[in-house]
Design an enzyme around this catalytic site. Structure first.
Site, PDB file in Angstrom:
ATOM      1  N   GLU A 246       0.620  -1.229  -0.034  1.00 41.19           N
ATOM      2  CA  GLU A 246      -0.054  -0.019  -0.001  1.00 41.19           C
ATOM      3  C   GLU A 246       0.878   1.175  -0.078  1.00 41.19           C
ATOM      4  OE1 GLU A 246      -1.461   2.947   0.603  1.00 41.19           O
ATOM      5  OE2 GLU A 246      -1.713   2.526   2.863  1.00 41.19           O
ATOM      6  N   CYS A 280      -2.415   8.870   3.381  1.00 40.65           N
ATOM      7  CA  CYS A 280      -1.985   8.492   1.835  1.00 40.65           C
ATOM      8  C   CYS A 280      -3.335   8.682   1.030  1.00 40.65           C
ATOM      9  CB  CYS A 280      -1.856   6.738   2.141  1.00 40.65           C
ATOM     10  SG  CYS A 280      -3.109   5.946   2.975  1.00 40.65           S
TER      11      CYS A 280
END
Length: 504
Positions: A246, A280
């Site tokens: 990720e 993020c």
């Protein structure tokens, strides 16, 4: 660490300090663990995995539920530790903590439904067979977590892997090592009879993370930057260790002409500046349709000017966690202004290390670093689109593909379906991240693999199929010699089952 882990993992190297980024005060010192230490923990985890798998779905759920209750009972200590290590407001720590608790609860409750053995159809060629598929745990999972949401990423990653029957070794970020260690210790304090190797951790810098990648764990899950993700993948490739990556994003928001501009501006300001933009899935790019541009910009300006950074009670967000990230933010702001952008709120003067005050940039060239690269700070770019089609084109013109959002009263689902991202939120931002039933992960430079949801549970298993011959049926095409009758049966089967459906 648990007492057992401390005894079995000697400190054979130096220590490092965790420093509050807002005050510079040392809040903890931790050992740097070596590849030898990791090897010992891996052996311990492999032995414990046999016990853990034997608990079954129900047993694991009970154990993980006790963990949740222990964590909840020690919430205030966790808030204080999270605040001291990252200088973020307590409210931000609370949000990541409750999301982590819910991930543990959901995965433990749903693992059996998702992973249990199921019968599947064997197909016409094997009607005399029975077939089933089950998802088996991989063994030992390694997890490397980031500094921006250090509690949530530990709990979330460990939850999926544990519920699926794996044991876990976590390397928390060296910038927030204590928070990760505390919540992992809580597992064993809540379940003192569980073997120490069920859930453990190692401390250290980049070398320790690389050693975990090369240690021989059965899967490695990493959350962090694209450059580090590439190094993680390369290190894991030495042992053909599969990875979940990720790797962040450059998330876009589309504001359609029929959007609720009041709600959209509120959400964009929060999504851009929550956690100081160090998320993020933070809102970094906005494409607003020209027809509503001016009204939207004025609403954003009014709201963003009220957002505050600092250490005092009541501030919106705290400092940047690392000096290096401050410089990335500074470079992007300078590049945007030099490229002709307008600073609607803030500007180069907003960078006052360790803080960066809110910055809203308007009309930034699409090839500018502030648009193309992940900023990971309290900076949002708002560009104008001629219409929704143009907005979608610009939103999708990036190598990233983690999250996205769209604001539209009537066309939300349609627009969301055309956006290239692992998760899209309609008339809100970031919401999919906090839903344990919804898979979370990206495409492109944002990585691959999933946490959360059914896909997140399956991510830490392998599919095992078992087929059983129930009775003989002739002619048997799995024998020699093959006869004309064999070929005739297959020929007729193809004609009856497939050819007759063709309408060319």
């Amino acid at each position: 660490m648990t007492t057992t882990q401390r005894e079995s993992t000697p400190v054979t190297a130096d220590t490092f300090d965790v420093v509050n980024p807002g005050t510079g005060a040392v809040v903890g010192s931790y050992p740097i663990h070596t590849s030898g230490d990791i090897a010992e923990l891996l052996d311990q985890a492999r032995e414990a995995q046999v016990w853990w798998a034997a608990q079954g779905f129900g047993g694991r759920q009970r154990i993980m539920t006790r963990w949740v209750r222990w964590l909840a009972a020690h919430a205030e200590e966790i808030y204080a530790l999270g605040n001291s290590e990252t200088a973020r407001p307590i409210g931000d720590v609370q949000m990541e903590f409750i999301a982590g608790l819910e991930d543990i609860r959901w995965t433990a409750a749903n693992a059996e439904r998702v992973l249990r053995r199921r019968k599947v159809a064997p197909g016409i060629a094997f009607t005399n067979f029975a077939a089933d598929v089950v998802h088996e745990p991989l063994g030992v999972v390694g997890i490397i977590t980031p500094w921006n949401v250090p509690i949530y990423t530990v709990l979330s990653g460990a939850a999926c892997a544990l519920a699926a029957g794996n044991t876990v070794i976590v390397k928390p970020s060296e910038l927030s090592a204590g928070a990760g260690a505390f919540v992992i210790d809580g597992f064993h304090k809540a379940n003192p009879d569980a073997p120490a190797g069920v859930l453990s951790y190692v401390h250290g810098l980049g070398e320790t993370g690389a050693a975990l990648c090369k240690s021989g764990v059965d899967k490695l899950a990493f959350t962090g930057s694209v450059p580090t993700g590439r190094r993680v993948m390369a290190a894991c490739a030495e042992n053909l260790t599969p990875v979940v990556l990720e790797l962040g994003g450059k998330d876009a928001t589309i504001i359609a002409e029929d959007a609720d501009l009041e709600a959209a501006s509120t959400a964009v300001v929060w999504g851009a500046f929550f956690n100081g933009g160090q998320a993020c899935v933070g809102v970094e790019r906005v494409y607003v349709v020209r027809a509503v541009r001016d009204e939207f910009l004025e609403l954003v300006r009014t709201k963003a000017e009220k957002v505050t950074a600092g250490l005092d009670d009541g501030v919106s967000y705290g400092p940047m966690i690392t000096p290096g990230q401050v410089e990335i933010v500074r470079r992007h702001i300078d590049a945007a202004v030099a490229g002709g952008a307008t600073a609607l709120v803030g500007g180069p003067e907003s960078v006052k290390p360790p803080f960066v005050h809110p910055v809203v940039l308007v009309d930034v060239p699409e090839d500018n670093p502030a648009v193309c690269e992940e900023t990971f700070g309290p900076v949002v770019v708002i560009n104008t689109a001629t219409d929704v089609d143009d907005a979608i084109r610009q939103a999708n013109s990036t190598s990233f593909g983690l999250g996205a959002s769209v604001f539209s009263r009537k066309r939300g689902a349609e627009i969301a379906g055309r956006m290239r991202a692992g998760g899209v939120t309609v008339n809100a931002v970031l919401s999919f991240v906090g839903m344990p039933s919804v898979p979370f992960g990206g495409v492109g430079d944002s990585g691959f693999g999933r946490f959360h949801g059914d896909a997140g549970l399956r991510e830490f298993t392998y599919a095992k199929s078992t087929v059983r011959k129930k009775f003989s049926m002739g002619p048997n095409v799995q024998e020699f010699p093959r006869t004309a009758e064999h070929y005739d049966v297959i020929r007729k089967t193809i004609r009856m089952r497939y050819e007759r459906k063709f309408r060319g």
